[in-house]
Design an enzyme around this catalytic site. Structure first.
Site, PDB file in Angstrom:
ATOM      1  N   ASP A  42      -8.475 -14.216 -20.085  1.00  0.00           N
ATOM      2  CA  ASP A  42      -7.311 -14.452 -19.247  1.00  0.00           C
ATOM      3  C   ASP A  42      -7.154 -13.213 -18.359  1.00  0.00           C
ATOM      4  O   ASP A  42      -7.718 -12.157 -18.646  1.00  0.00           O
ATOM      5  CB  ASP A  42      -6.092 -14.660 -20.144  1.00  0.00           C
ATOM      6  CG  ASP A  42      -4.813 -14.876 -19.357  1.00  0.00           C
ATOM      7  OD1 ASP A  42      -4.847 -15.607 -18.345  1.00  0.00           O
ATOM      8  OD2 ASP A  42      -3.783 -14.293 -19.744  1.00  0.00           O
ATOM      9  N   ASP A  44      -3.850 -12.035 -16.317  1.00  0.00           N
ATOM     10  CA  ASP A  44      -2.581 -11.303 -16.293  1.00  0.00           C
ATOM     11  C   ASP A  44      -2.195 -10.805 -17.679  1.00  0.00           C
ATOM     12  O   ASP A  44      -2.160 -11.573 -18.647  1.00  0.00           O
ATOM     13  CB  ASP A  44      -1.471 -12.197 -15.755  1.00  0.00           C
ATOM     14  CG  ASP A  44      -1.770 -12.709 -14.352  1.00  0.00           C
ATOM     15  OD1 ASP A  44      -2.670 -12.142 -13.693  1.00  0.00           O
ATOM     16  OD2 ASP A  44      -1.114 -13.669 -13.914  1.00  0.00           O
ATOM     17  N   ASP A 215      -3.114 -13.185 -23.680  1.00  0.00           N
ATOM     18  CA  ASP A 215      -1.829 -12.640 -24.126  1.00  0.00           C
ATOM     19  C   ASP A 215      -0.807 -13.716 -24.456  1.00  0.00           C
ATOM     20  O   ASP A 215       0.245 -13.408 -25.015  1.00  0.00           O
ATOM     21  CB  ASP A 215      -1.245 -11.753 -23.022  1.00  0.00           C
ATOM     22  CG  ASP A 215      -0.761 -12.573 -21.838  1.00  0.00           C
ATOM     23  OD1 ASP A 215       0.462 -12.634 -21.604  1.00  0.00           O
ATOM     24  OD2 ASP A 215      -1.603 -13.185 -21.152  1.00  0.00           O
TER      25      ASP A 215
END
Length: 306
Positions: A42, A44, A215
């Site tokens: 991922d 961000d 996250d």
């Protein structure tokens, strides 16, 4: 600082033992002659310390694409994202807001603004720990794939900056060189997992031997799709899931400029990044067309999930 909260847990032997608070755990090297593998990241709060979709609000304002109110709203959304993460409802609101905001924007102008400002905006917020993991996976012979809900016009140049082998990102619908405000493909939740399965089929990756990092609990389908998932800077929901499933929990908190980290690093020029983005966009468009064509019969005759 990078820490593995359950580093001494034997559940994932490929992660190895504890390496100390300042070193990411090195991924295992594939067996000679074994299947191809990949590492899916991922973007961000996993590779970079901010929301990539919102990071360009100021240059977009300077380029006349958005007004001051939109800049302030983007800054507030960035703050909320950083403090508490983004749950499903927040992601949906952000998606609707950003897609509506881009209606009528000239695609080429957006790409040029991103290319011109990418190094100054993104380079300083790349996590050193993530850059190390990317290097380690490449050294181990794995492809690195960035899988992000942000738009392809932003994610593809970031992927080029980081040396990613593939990029999966949200694509906005374009007509006559401008965005319509509609989303053609949304790289989110289960769509991410479906996309990496399709890519694995095309590239011959063994997902059971592959890695994934995220996250957010919205990326659980992505993490569940591989044999070696890790939670990075996880939100509360993902932290609970990671502990329950005995997944490694990593904390990245050391943003560093690539040029400082790698003295020999030279940022690609704006023209090169623009060319890379356009070329990658063409390839991704063909993949999306192929996926859409394959899924049309399923839409006419729904089938039960395996």
């Amino acid at each position: 600082m990078d820490t593995t909260e359950n580093a001494d847990d034997p559940a994932d032997e490929s992660q190895g033992g504890p390496t100390g608070p300042d070193e990411p755990t090195a991924p295992a090297r594939p067996r000679p002659g074994g299947p191809r593998t990949a590492a899916f990241f991922d973007l961000d709060k996993t590779i970079i310390a901010k929301s990539s979709a919102l990071a360009f609000s100021r240059p977009f304002y300077q380029g006349g694409l958005i007004n001051r109110r939109a800049v302030l709203r983007s800054a507030y959304a960035q703050f909320v994202f950083l403090v508490g993460g983004a749950d499903h409802d927040q992601m949906e609101k952000m998606r609707e807001y950003l897609s509506a905001l881009t209606r009528g924007w000239n695609v080429q102008q957006v790409r040029e603004i991103v290319a011109e400002t990418l190094h100054n905006l993104i380079d300083p917020i790349i996590y050193d720990e993530a850059a190390s993991l990317i290097e380690q996976h490449h050294a181990a012979g794995r492809d690195v794939v960035i899988v992000s809900s942000s738009g392809s016009e932003v994610v593809e140049p970031i992927g080029a900056l980081l040396g990613a082998d593939h990029v999966i990102a949200t694509r906005l619908k374009v007509e006559d060189g401008c965005y319509t405000g509609e989303i053609e493909y949304y790289a989110y939740a289960e769509n991410k997992a479906a996309a990496i399965r399709e890519l694995a089929g095309a590239e011959g990756y063994d997902l059971a031997e592959s890695y994934a990092y995220s996250d957010s609990a919205t990326d659980l389908p992505l993490l569940e799709a591989v044999g070696h998932p890790s939670a990075v800077n996880p939100d509360r929901a993902l932290r609970r899931e990671a502990h329950a499933r005995e997944w490694p929990v990593l904390v990245f908190d050391r943003p560093v400029q690539l040029r400082r980290r790698l003295p020999e690093f030279s940022a690609p020029s704006g023209s090169v990044l623009t060319a890379v983005a356009i070329g990658t966009a063409a390839v991704t468009a063909r993949v999306i067309w192929y996926l859409a064509r394959r899924r049309r019969p399923a839409a006419r005759s729904p089938r039960q999930k395996p």
